[in-house]
Design an enzyme around this catalytic site. Structure first.
Site, PDB file in Angstrom:
ATOM      1  N   TYR A 153       7.578  37.360 -27.982  1.00 53.77           N
ATOM      2  CA  TYR A 153       7.529  37.754 -26.575  1.00 53.77           C
ATOM      3  C   TYR A 153       8.460  38.944 -26.318  1.00 53.77           C
ATOM      4  CZ  TYR A 153       5.640  33.002 -25.754  1.00 53.77           C
ATOM      5  OH  TYR A 153       4.892  31.854 -25.776  1.00 53.77           O
ATOM      6  N   GLU A 199      -2.252  29.483 -21.281  1.00 55.64           N
ATOM      7  CA  GLU A 199      -3.258  30.365 -20.711  1.00 55.64           C
ATOM      8  C   GLU A 199      -4.680  29.939 -20.997  1.00 55.64           C
ATOM      9  OE1 GLU A 199      -2.074  32.149 -24.788  1.00 55.64           O
ATOM     10  OE2 GLU A 199      -1.080  31.084 -23.150  1.00 55.64           O
ATOM     11  N   HIS A 205      -2.502  36.939 -19.786  1.00 54.26           N
ATOM     12  CA  HIS A 205      -3.160  36.560 -21.040  1.00 54.26           C
ATOM     13  C   HIS A 205      -4.687  36.674 -20.952  1.00 54.26           C
ATOM     14  CE1 HIS A 205      -0.254  35.388 -23.994  1.00 54.26           C
ATOM     15  NE2 HIS A 205       0.379  34.558 -23.174  1.00 54.26           N
ATOM     16  N   HIS A 228       2.506  35.779 -16.104  1.00 49.57           N
ATOM     17  CA  HIS A 228       2.389  35.804 -17.566  1.00 49.57           C
ATOM     18  C   HIS A 228       1.077  35.174 -18.009  1.00 49.57           C
ATOM     19  CE1 HIS A 228       4.120  35.911 -21.662  1.00 49.57           C
ATOM     20  NE2 HIS A 228       3.389  34.805 -21.831  1.00 49.57           N
ATOM     21  N   GLU A 229       0.785  33.965 -17.520  1.00 43.72           N
ATOM     22  CA  GLU A 229      -0.427  33.273 -17.973  1.00 43.72           C
ATOM     23  C   GLU A 229      -1.680  34.027 -17.538  1.00 43.72           C
ATOM     24  OE1 GLU A 229       0.282  31.242 -20.132  1.00 43.72           O
ATOM     25  OE2 GLU A 229       2.370  30.963 -19.560  1.00 43.72           O
ATOM     26  N   GLU A 273       1.636  37.796 -27.255  1.00 40.47           N
ATOM     27  CA  GLU A 273       2.782  37.525 -26.375  1.00 40.47           C
ATOM     28  C   GLU A 273       3.602  38.771 -26.043  1.00 40.47           C
ATOM     29  OE1 GLU A 273       2.866  34.998 -24.799  1.00 40.47           O
ATOM     30  OE2 GLU A 273       1.817  33.455 -25.948  1.00 40.47           O
ATOM     31  N   ASP A 321       4.145  26.747 -35.952  1.00 45.42           N
ATOM     32  CA  ASP A 321       5.064  26.219 -34.942  1.00 45.42           C
ATOM     33  C   ASP A 321       6.521  26.321 -35.385  1.00 45.42           C
ATOM     34  OD1 ASP A 321       4.023  25.591 -32.488  1.00 45.42           O
ATOM     35  OD2 ASP A 321       3.368  23.577 -33.057  1.00 45.42           O
TER      36      ASP A 321
END
Length: 639
Positions: free
Chosen positions: A395, A282, A310, A306-307, A329, A387
């Protein structure tokens, strides 16, 4: 500011960046970005005598204040956080003073944020390509910066390049809709691109892409102050325009009605080469997208929803640090699905939750041995790699939590006015989960009185925010009407397991009336039963052509089914086909670099044939983005 970010070494609570001026030169031969970053900083604590920036794998030349070289030093290398850059400040600074610090530097070949592609790795195969991925903590490998979402900055950039340049900002010159590369010869003539990002954004949204890309604008409705369009290589611009032109503007209009007006001025899409490691990213003003979305039937445009979402949840209201990533998310996934309801039906919204629920269950299972990563609010230790915890949990668990709160509070009519207030209150800010929770309580205490407060008091906050395990505190009940036909077909296959393949009653027309998402649900339903015989799996793949489909979402679900039992004949038969699909040895020559596909498949093949997984990955590892490569190496036990 909010609680301390465990992933940064910067002293952003004492002095923080307000604006960055970037001067860059792109060198595709040496694969280096060189130039400078000039920070305008504001002093919060006048007792501080230095500013500390995050860096990683950068070559720092020197630093300047007011044109004069000043003393700087580099700290010890930290495996995750990189190297702290210390720059001495002049004495006499007071609270709220501003100071300008310029750092001259260049990137190196180890810069994790950057992937430099050879021309053979692009669709056109004529020019090289560069793109960045700074989330979660890789902006420090692109620029010396206070690399924390707790700090939001505006930025401007002047970038000289022999290939067209895109940034996560508004282009000033040359114009997007003018001649490509300002009419100069692409790949030969250097052009300076200028950009301006007037809206403060977190560091992970600073982004660059450069390659042989062209632009095609979408029609903007009257009265709107923003514009939309799509960028892609010339060879795929027609496909990209077809895929996204019909829905993107429609999504923008619906989202503004749902929340508040869009504030970034431009919303463009960029279809990247296939090694891009995510479905989308995003980046402000410019969402990066995987080419696996170009299915030709617009069946995967949900990623664009979705993007785009954001822009309000993440780019607008931002998590203060990695521990609160679910605020980005979970909210985005939840709102994305409300749009599905507004644009289609309530059943479509619940259908999206059904599809996501399988991914959630798989992710919770994946972290059985690291249960703290099953939480919504993750207690990261200082220097822990965020990460390591990246999965569907923030999400899907986050979206399910908000869906549950909506029901508890009385439905969308009661909850959506709060959503507008939430965004209006915190747009442009970075917050923690506790700040959000306090705001939620205060809103309902003020607007709706004790009944809603009592409803909130009944929520098991500890279980939802800090709970671990393979289940949700409250298992959701969804409208399954759009899934019924998929469930029924899966049940028929389950009931057929004792029959010979030659006598099976299935036809290739079974999926004729299914959309792509219903096919996905069918394939995800099958693993809830006892594994089918390998003969049935092979017949299913061939009959419905899901073993050769160009829709990567469907193909991945078939690999998941076939490789489910590592010791089965089906797994042995399909492990080679699956891993060859990921690395492009299937005849396409195209890496499936999206981690949703490559990591999942490599992990599954590793359980079937460890040597095969190692061999195929080592052959192709340099074609994957550095982030994907790092995580696959860990998945396969190579580090």
């Amino acid at each position: 500011m909010a609680d301390s970010d465990p992933t940064t070494q910067s002293n952003y609570k004492q002095i923080f960046t307000k604006n960055i001026e970037l001067e860059w030169v792109l060198d595709f031969d040496r694969k280096v970005i060189s130039g400078s970053a000039t920070h305008t900083l504001e002093v919060k604590d006048p007792s501080t005598n230095e500013v500390i920036f995050d860096t990683a794998d950068l070559d720092i030349d020197h630093a300047e204040i007011n044109g004069q070289t000043v003393e700087h030093s580099l700290g010890k290398q930290h495996e995750v956080m990189g190297v702290a850059l210390h720059i001495l400040l002049p004495s006499g600074l007071r609270a709220n003073d501003t100071i300008s610090v310029k750092i001259l530097y260049k990137t190196t070949e180890k810069s994790t944020a950057l992937q430099w592609l050879e021309k053979e790795q692009t669709q056109g195969k004529k020019f090289p390509y560069l793109f960045s991925q700074c989330q979660p903590i890789y902006a420090r490998t692109l620029v010396p910066i206070q690399d924390t979402p707790s700090v939001k900055v505006t930025y401007s950039a002047r970038v000289s390049s022999v290939l067209p340049v895109l940034l996560s900002a508004i282009r000033i010159s040359p114009p997007s809709d003018g001649p490509a590369h300002d009419g100069k010869e692409i790949g030969k003539d250097s052009v300076t691109y200028t950009y301006e990002q007037p809206v403060p954004i977190p560091s992970y949204l600073i982004a660059i892409a450069a390659g042989n890309v062209v632009y095609r604008g979408f029609s903007t409705p009257d009265g709107k102050q923003w514009k939309c369009g799509v960028w892609a290589e010339p060879e795929s611009i027609d496909d990209a325009y077809y895929e996204f032109s019909e829905d993107t503007v429609k999504f923008m209009i619906a989202e503004e009605k749902l929340v508040i007006p869009y504030r970034f001025g431009v919303y463009d899409l960029l279809v990247l080469p296939p090694s891009f490691p995510y479905g989308g990213m995003e980046n402000a003003c410019l969402s990066f997208l995987t080419p696996t979305l170009l299915t030709g039937d617009r069946s995967l445009v949900d990623v664009v929803v979705h993007e785009l979402t954001h822009s309000w949840f993440g780019n607008g209201v931002t998590h203060a640090n990695a521990s609160h990533f679910w605020l980005n998310e979970g909210w985005t996934t939840y709102i994305e699905r409300i749009l599905q309801q507004d644009l289609n039906t309530p059943a479509h919204r619940d259908f999206s939750f059904i599809i996501g629920y399988r991914a959630l269950k798989d992710a919770l299972k994946l972290y059985e041995d690291k249960p703290k990563y099953q939480r919504l609010v993750i207690p990261f230790e200082k220097g822990e790699d965020p990460d390591e915890a990246y999965s569907s949990i923030p999400y899907e668990k986050g979206a399910n939590f908000l869906y549950y709160l909506e029901k508890q509070l009385g439905g969308l009519d009661v909850f959506l006015p709060y959503v507008k207030e939430y965004v209006s209150t915190y747009i442009g800010k970075s917050i923690t989960t506790e700040q959000w929770k306090d705001h939620l309580y205060n809103y309902y205490r003020t607007h709706d009185g004790q009944e809603q407060v009592d409803a909130l008091d009944k929520v098991d906050w500890k279980a939802w925010l800090h709970g671990e395990g393979l289940t949700l505190p409250i298992e959701p009940i969804f409208d399954t009407s759009l899934a019924t036909s998929a469930y029924e077909l899966a049940a028929r296959w389950d009931a057929s397991r004792a029959s010979e393949v030659s006598s099976l009653p299935f036809k290739d027309t079974d999926l004729r009336d299914f959309n792509a998402n219903q096919i996905i649900v069918f394939l995800e339903r099958l693993p809830t039963y006892k594994p089918l015989p390998h003969t049935h799996i092979e017949y299913l793949g061939q009959l419905y052509k899901v073993d050769t489909t160009s829709n990567a979402e469907i193909r991945q679900r078939f690999w998941d089914l076939a490789l489910r039992e590592p010791s089965s004949l089906a797994a042995k038969h399909y492990s080679g086909k699956a891993v060859d699909w990921v690395v492009g040895r299937d005849g396409t020559g195209v890496i499936k670099g999206r981690m949703k596909f490559c990591r999942t498949t490599f992990r599954a093949v590793y359980k079937v044939n460890k040597e095969l997984a190692w061999e195929r990955f080592l052959e192709a590892k340099d074609s994957f983005h550095p982030i994907a490569k790092k995580l696959i190496e860990k998945d396969l036990g190579l580090v």
